[in-house]
Design a protein around this motif. Sequence first.
Motif, PDB file in Angstrom:
ATOM      1  N   SER A 231       5.382   7.373  -2.604  1.00 21.29           N
ATOM      2  CA  SER A 231       5.885   6.853  -2.316  1.00 21.29           C
ATOM      3  C   SER A 231       5.066   5.544  -1.615  1.00 21.29           C
ATOM      4  N   TYR A 232       5.232   4.408  -2.350  1.00 19.41           N
ATOM      5  CA  TYR A 232       3.526   3.405  -2.505  1.00 19.41           C
ATOM      6  C   TYR A 232       4.884   2.293  -2.800  1.00 19.41           C
ATOM      7  N   THR A 233       4.816   1.109  -1.186  1.00 15.84           N
ATOM      8  CA  THR A 233       5.041  -0.166  -1.560  1.00 15.84           C
ATOM      9  C   THR A 233       3.650  -1.455  -1.100  1.00 15.84           C
ATOM     10  N   TYR A 234       4.341  -2.473  -2.216  1.00 18.49           N
ATOM     11  CA  TYR A 234       2.426  -3.496  -2.086  1.00 18.49           C
ATOM     12  C   TYR A 234       3.229  -4.431  -0.377  1.00 18.49           C
ATOM     13  N   ALA A 235       2.070  -5.440  -0.213  1.00 17.06           N
ATOM     14  CA  ALA A 235       1.802  -6.003   0.711  1.00 17.06           C
ATOM     15  C   ALA A 235       3.122  -6.588   1.238  1.00 17.06           C
ATOM     16  N   ASP A 236       3.712  -7.291  -0.880  1.00 14.48           N
ATOM     17  CA  ASP A 236       5.009  -7.872  -0.120  1.00 14.48           C
ATOM     18  C   ASP A 236       6.770  -7.500   0.365  1.00 14.48           C
ATOM     19  N   GLY A 237       6.192  -6.355   0.213  1.00 17.92           N
ATOM     20  CA  GLY A 237       7.474  -5.250   0.937  1.00 17.92           C
ATOM     21  C   GLY A 237       8.366  -4.808  -0.754  1.00 17.92           C
ATOM     22  N   THR A 238       7.583  -4.704  -2.018  1.00 20.00           N
ATOM     23  CA  THR A 238       8.282  -4.033  -3.409  1.00 20.00           C
ATOM     24  C   THR A 238       7.911  -2.684  -3.144  1.00 20.00           C
TER      25      THR A 238
END
Lengths: 252, 325
Positions: A11-18
């Motif tokens: 799983s991977y979540t970007y800093a902006d929450g995406t």
Amino acid sequence: MQAKISVQNVSYTYADGTEALKHVSLTIRANEIFVLFGPARSGKTTLLRLFNRLSDLTPGADYRGTILVDGQDVFALGVNVTDLRRRIGMVFAVPTPLPGSIRGNLTYGPHMAGIRDTALLNERIERSLTQAALWDEVKDRLDHPASRLSGGQKQRLCIARSLMLEPEVLILDNPTSGLDPISTSMVEESLYELKQQYTVIMVPHSVQQGARVATRAAFMLDGELVEIDTAERMFKHPKDQRTEDYITGRFG
Amino acid sequence: MSALPVTLRKRLRTLVRDVPFDAVRNIQWSLLDWREILIESLIRLAGISSIIIVGMIFLFLLREGIPTFLDIPLRQLFESRWYPNEGLYGMWPLIVGSLIVTVGAIIVALPLGLITAIYLGEIAPEWQREILKPLIEVLAGIPSIVLGFLGWIALAPLIQKLGAPTGLTALTGSLILAYMALPTIISISEDALYAVPKEYRDGALAIGATRWQTIRHVVLPAARSGLVMAVMLGIGRAIGETMAVMMVTGNAAFVPTFGADMALQPVRTMTATIAAEMGEVAQGSMHYHVLFGIGIMLFLITAAINSLAGRLVGTSGNRRRGGQL
């Protein structure tokens, strides 16, 4: 067949929450052309950039799960990232010749790896360019600037540049976007050649292209892996309704 | 419409006739005409007037300064004695003064500026950049007189401790000038680095270059023309600066004795000389003309730097021609 890259519950979540990837698991085998397709923003590039850890350049992201290349965790402590990137070549959607000559572009990677033997380099230049279906067009002007090549030639140069390091895996992230049909077919043809020696992972420009080149394929949607199968079954008899809708052009 | 000369009307008609769409061809004629022409001529007027003004400044400078070079033998002009009251107009000390101060400033500002820009553009995390970049741009706005004041009060005593007879020396001037040129160099270099496409970095990293190798072999060459421009503008700012330099260099019109402590001697620059003496000369006197003569020299120097910059940036064709990686 042997697993070359194994993605386990990533799983991977970007800093902006995406949430770019949600619990993705898949296996890529050696010497196949693995096609990863799906609509824009479905997480394909995010996944690919994890394989060679170009994702390191994105600060503040949250990564979970495991990615194994040849059984080794790429995010384990003590992994030599530079070495990893030499083993896993990557070509981007936009051709990115570096400033300099054609030869300079090709020898840059090996130079960084400490290979300076001219005879060896020349041999590799010829082989890489031939594999990328570019040799005949540029063999007489290797010292010309790379920026003067056409778009299709630039992209094939970038493929050759990755091959210079004799990687084990070659990642092609939509390599024919912005190329004309003739250049596209040249790039596609070179893929069959490459498959003999390398594991090729490719994000295709279109479903049709994916169907043309793939050995096996995976369909991604909104960061989830919907379906993974051989190309034959995937593009003719998809199991999931969403895959079928996408392939037949009902959405996306 | 009728006010327009016939030839112009014809030209406009042919222009519009070539447009293939009927809809476009049927645009209200009179409206298109005079507005377009009015705006175009206003733009042209503005452009031409600025050229004319620059030309006139140059002519004025020449008219006032030329007598220097006609009436005083060149050899005397480059002598080392600047005693205008006694009719000795040797500019050599001023030229050397400007040179020392400027070169010193470049030696300090160039590496510091480029390294800071690389740090800001390539290495610093986002939050640091967000703080530092605006701060540096604010620095660029500090009036030079304030920096001169700082140099006088804060820097000069430190320099004096280095062993100089006075704190007001070429080195003091160089440091203050370097400080003034830094924001320009940093800010423009950082913009140049920022303009390098992200794909270049990805491309280099993906074939196993380290971060530093990527910066050194890919980012810097790609940003070359912008970096040269940054440095040249920085130098331009340094060489033309007057007030701060006048305050901190000691203003002694002597050629410093050559040696290790050359930078620790007072000097006087060309700009400072003009500023300091222009108020006291009789208009039309030889002294007056010589000051303008110095102005011409400065003008030539900056013009040379600019054209050099243009030449260097022009060969950013290096990118087109393909330099050595």
